[in-house]
Scaffold this motif. Sequence first.
Motif, PDB file in Angstrom:
ATOM      1  N   ARG A  29      22.403  51.753  24.042  1.00 41.99           N
ATOM      2  CA  ARG A  29      23.276  50.590  23.881  1.00 41.99           C
ATOM      3  C   ARG A  29      24.163  50.425  25.102  1.00 41.99           C
ATOM      4  O   ARG A  29      24.523  51.378  25.775  1.00 41.99           O
ATOM      5  N   LYS A  30      24.516  49.179  25.377  1.00 39.51           N
ATOM      6  CA  LYS A  30      25.450  48.890  26.458  1.00 39.51           C
ATOM      7  C   LYS A  30      26.841  48.731  25.859  1.00 39.51           C
ATOM      8  O   LYS A  30      26.999  48.471  24.676  1.00 39.51           O
ATOM      9  N   SER A  32      30.342  46.978  24.998  1.00 40.83           N
ATOM     10  CA  SER A  32      30.694  45.630  24.582  1.00 40.83           C
ATOM     11  C   SER A  32      31.348  44.874  25.731  1.00 40.83           C
ATOM     12  O   SER A  32      32.239  45.388  26.398  1.00 40.83           O
ATOM     13  N   ARG A 110      26.386  47.006  20.119  1.00 40.58           N
ATOM     14  CA  ARG A 110      26.880  47.536  21.384  1.00 40.58           C
ATOM     15  C   ARG A 110      27.797  48.724  21.138  1.00 40.58           C
ATOM     16  O   ARG A 110      28.317  48.907  20.049  1.00 40.58           O
TER      17      ARG A 110
END
Length: 139
Positions: A29-30, A32, A110
């Motif tokens: 996940r990246k 936010s 995220r």
Amino acid sequence: MDQHSSSSPSGDKPASSHSTTTFIPPEDRKHSRFGISSFILSIVTLLGYIFLGALGTTMVEPYITEAGVLQPTQETVEAMTTLAAVFIIVMIINLAGLILGIVGCFSKIRKRTVAVIATIVNGVVVLTIGALFLFVLNG
């Protein structure tokens, strides 16, 4: 046999109106975007408060003496008014950062770490500035 069945034509799965989201592992996940924006705003506003505090102290210091408070010149009063306006703008930016951080905390796809840190920093700064206002207003 009922022709209005709730199952799909293939008969494998029931028809659903809900869209499914695919699972993304936490390590993929990246962060936010709202959280990153909030963190940047928290750092900028924190530096802004430090700069404005130092500048305000430097402006007021010559007019406070042992004999009492001297009347500042018109130019100094205008500069202090401008400083107060900039302070209010920094406060609005700080509140915007707090809101962005809260929005970033509710992202399901995220990472939320930066958003939580930014929300805490923005919240502490907003509470501190609010407490200082209450302290000054109550004398």
